[in-house]
Motif scaffolding. Sequence first.
Motif, PDB file in Angstrom:
ATOM      1  N   TYR A  85       0.813  -1.215   0.000  1.00  0.00           N
ATOM      2  CA  TYR A  85       0.000   0.000   0.000  1.00  0.00           C
ATOM      3  C   TYR A  85       0.850   1.271   0.000  1.00  0.00           C
ATOM      4  O   TYR A  85       0.329   2.378   0.098  1.00  0.00           O
ATOM      5  CB  TYR A  85      -0.910   0.025   1.236  1.00  0.00           C
ATOM      6  N   GLU A  86       2.168   1.111  -0.093  1.00  0.00           N
ATOM      7  CA  GLU A  86       3.058   2.261   0.065  1.00  0.00           C
ATOM      8  C   GLU A  86       3.482   2.887  -1.255  1.00  0.00           C
ATOM      9  O   GLU A  86       3.868   4.048  -1.293  1.00  0.00           O
ATOM     10  CB  GLU A  86       4.307   1.838   0.843  1.00  0.00           C
ATOM     11  N   SER A  87       3.457   2.130  -2.325  1.00  0.00           N
ATOM     12  CA  SER A  87       3.959   2.620  -3.603  1.00  0.00           C
ATOM     13  C   SER A  87       2.871   3.335  -4.407  1.00  0.00           C
ATOM     14  O   SER A  87       1.685   3.050  -4.269  1.00  0.00           O
ATOM     15  CB  SER A  87       4.503   1.445  -4.426  1.00  0.00           C
ATOM     16  N   SER A  88       3.293   4.276  -5.249  1.00  0.00           N
ATOM     17  CA  SER A  88       2.358   4.918  -6.172  1.00  0.00           C
ATOM     18  C   SER A  88       2.419   4.246  -7.544  1.00  0.00           C
ATOM     19  O   SER A  88       1.717   4.644  -8.470  1.00  0.00           O
ATOM     20  CB  SER A  88       2.699   6.414  -6.323  1.00  0.00           C
ATOM     21  N   ASP A  89       3.261   3.231  -7.664  1.00  0.00           N
ATOM     22  CA  ASP A  89       3.371   2.451  -8.897  1.00  0.00           C
ATOM     23  C   ASP A  89       2.394   1.281  -8.801  1.00  0.00           C
ATOM     24  O   ASP A  89       2.576   0.371  -7.983  1.00  0.00           O
ATOM     25  CB  ASP A  89       4.814   1.952  -9.057  1.00  0.00           C
ATOM     26  N   LEU A  90       1.359   1.291  -9.630  1.00  0.00           N
ATOM     27  CA  LEU A  90       0.304   0.285  -9.553  1.00  0.00           C
ATOM     28  C   LEU A  90       0.848  -1.129  -9.655  1.00  0.00           C
ATOM     29  O   LEU A  90       0.491  -2.008  -8.856  1.00  0.00           O
ATOM     30  CB  LEU A  90      -0.721   0.522 -10.665  1.00  0.00           C
ATOM     31  N   PHE A  91       1.718  -1.366 -10.624  1.00  0.00           N
ATOM     32  CA  PHE A  91       2.178  -2.737 -10.840  1.00  0.00           C
ATOM     33  C   PHE A  91       3.162  -3.183  -9.771  1.00  0.00           C
ATOM     34  O   PHE A  91       3.240  -4.367  -9.459  1.00  0.00           O
ATOM     35  CB  PHE A  91       2.757  -2.873 -12.241  1.00  0.00           C
ATOM     36  N   GLU A  92       3.891  -2.248  -9.194  1.00  0.00           N
ATOM     37  CA  GLU A  92       4.727  -2.596  -8.050  1.00  0.00           C
ATOM     38  C   GLU A  92       3.846  -2.990  -6.866  1.00  0.00           C
ATOM     39  O   GLU A  92       4.136  -3.954  -6.154  1.00  0.00           O
ATOM     40  CB  GLU A  92       5.626  -1.423  -7.659  1.00  0.00           C
ATOM     41  N   MET A  93       2.743  -2.249  -6.669  1.00  0.00           N
ATOM     42  CA  MET A  93       1.790  -2.596  -5.614  1.00  0.00           C
ATOM     43  C   MET A  93       1.239  -4.003  -5.838  1.00  0.00           C
ATOM     44  O   MET A  93       1.121  -4.797  -4.899  1.00  0.00           O
ATOM     45  CB  MET A  93       0.628  -1.591  -5.584  1.00  0.00           C
ATOM     46  N   MET A  94       0.875  -4.284  -7.090  1.00  0.00           N
ATOM     47  CA  MET A  94       0.288  -5.579  -7.398  1.00  0.00           C
ATOM     48  C   MET A  94       1.294  -6.702  -7.208  1.00  0.00           C
ATOM     49  O   MET A  94       0.953  -7.778  -6.708  1.00  0.00           O
ATOM     50  CB  MET A  94      -0.263  -5.568  -8.820  1.00  0.00           C
ATOM     51  N   GLU A  95       2.555  -6.452  -7.597  1.00  0.00           N
ATOM     52  CA  GLU A  95       3.584  -7.469  -7.434  1.00  0.00           C
ATOM     53  C   GLU A  95       3.837  -7.751  -5.950  1.00  0.00           C
ATOM     54  O   GLU A  95       3.986  -8.903  -5.538  1.00  0.00           O
ATOM     55  CB  GLU A  95       4.865  -7.023  -8.134  1.00  0.00           C
ATOM     56  N   ARG A  96       3.883  -6.679  -5.148  1.00  0.00           N
ATOM     57  CA  ARG A  96       4.079  -6.864  -3.717  1.00  0.00           C
ATOM     58  C   ARG A  96       2.887  -7.606  -3.106  1.00  0.00           C
ATOM     59  O   ARG A  96       3.058  -8.483  -2.257  1.00  0.00           O
ATOM     60  CB  ARG A  96       4.251  -5.509  -3.026  1.00  0.00           C
ATOM     61  N   GLY A  97       1.698  -7.220  -3.527  1.00  0.00           N
ATOM     62  CA  GLY A  97       0.502  -7.883  -3.027  1.00  0.00           C
ATOM     63  C   GLY A  97       0.474  -9.345  -3.403  1.00  0.00           C
ATOM     64  O   GLY A  97       0.086 -10.210  -2.594  1.00  0.00           O
ATOM     65  N   MET A  98       0.887  -9.641  -4.636  1.00  0.00           N
ATOM     66  CA  MET A  98       0.927 -11.030  -5.091  1.00  0.00           C
ATOM     67  C   MET A  98       1.897 -11.837  -4.237  1.00  0.00           C
ATOM     68  O   MET A  98       1.569 -12.935  -3.779  1.00  0.00           O
ATOM     69  CB  MET A  98       1.360 -11.090  -6.558  1.00  0.00           C
ATOM     70  N   GLN A  99       3.088 -11.297  -3.978  1.00  0.00           N
ATOM     71  CA  GLN A  99       4.076 -12.013  -3.181  1.00  0.00           C
ATOM     72  C   GLN A  99       3.594 -12.201  -1.746  1.00  0.00           C
ATOM     73  O   GLN A  99       3.827 -13.252  -1.132  1.00  0.00           O
ATOM     74  CB  GLN A  99       5.419 -11.274  -3.209  1.00  0.00           C
ATOM     75  N   ALA A 100       2.907 -11.193  -1.205  1.00  0.00           N
ATOM     76  CA  ALA A 100       2.368 -11.305   0.158  1.00  0.00           C
ATOM     77  C   ALA A 100       1.361 -12.441   0.242  1.00  0.00           C
ATOM     78  O   ALA A 100       1.412 -13.271   1.159  1.00  0.00           O
ATOM     79  CB  ALA A 100       1.725  -9.987   0.581  1.00  0.00           C
ATOM     80  N   LYS A 101       0.449 -12.489  -0.709  1.00  0.00           N
ATOM     81  CA  LYS A 101      -0.594 -13.514  -0.680  1.00  0.00           C
ATOM     82  C   LYS A 101      -0.036 -14.907  -0.966  1.00  0.00           C
ATOM     83  O   LYS A 101      -0.492 -15.898  -0.377  1.00  0.00           O
ATOM     84  CB  LYS A 101      -1.696 -13.163  -1.679  1.00  0.00           C
TER      85      LYS A 101
END
Length: 205
Positions: free
Chosen positions: A80-96
């Motif tokens: 939730y910290e990045s303003s880069d959408l795909f970086e957010m999605m990649e981090r979210g994917m790795q978290a899940k």
Amino acid sequence: MNEKFFTLPEEKRQAILNAGFRVFSQNSYKKSPMQEIADRAGVSKSLLFHYFCNKKELYLFLWDQAARRTVEYLTRYGCYESSDLFEMMERGMQAKLTLMRVYPDMSAFAVKAFYEKDVEINSEIQKSYRHYFALKAKDALARLNPEDFIPGLDLTLMYREMYLASEGYLWEIFQTGERLDVDMLERDFENLLRFWKSIYLRREE
């Protein structure tokens, strides 16, 4: 819920939670007997009902625990910290994906609960989902820079399209009835992210 549940030793609490995640992840809500959960947890059914007055209460408690743990991992990975959408999605994917590997039964339960259609619990699950995740998604969308994307792109529509595609993919996997293959999920979502980047991001001239 009987607050005395939290006075149980950690090992006993985890045994009950893990038994609930396992049984509910393998069956529909209606076809998940409390007796089986009690047997897996190594407690009597009467004791289980002492802490949870009915199956619905236990189910929603498990859902809340899974949602809280998911938010914990998403926050830990900084999605939730990045303003880069795909970086957010990649981090979210790795978290899940990490969550799925560490807590496979909980993750399988969460996916199954999200798609559970039983009228007794469906509305409460969806209400809880919106509470935990919708506001975060709205905040993330607000931080996006339109200049990063192709000219004239409707960012709200793009975000919704990616969300629906992701949910449709999980639904398709869910319909097979097989145990979640985390490595396959990772490969498929990496391919989806590459595809979305190729069609939505502005190209350098």
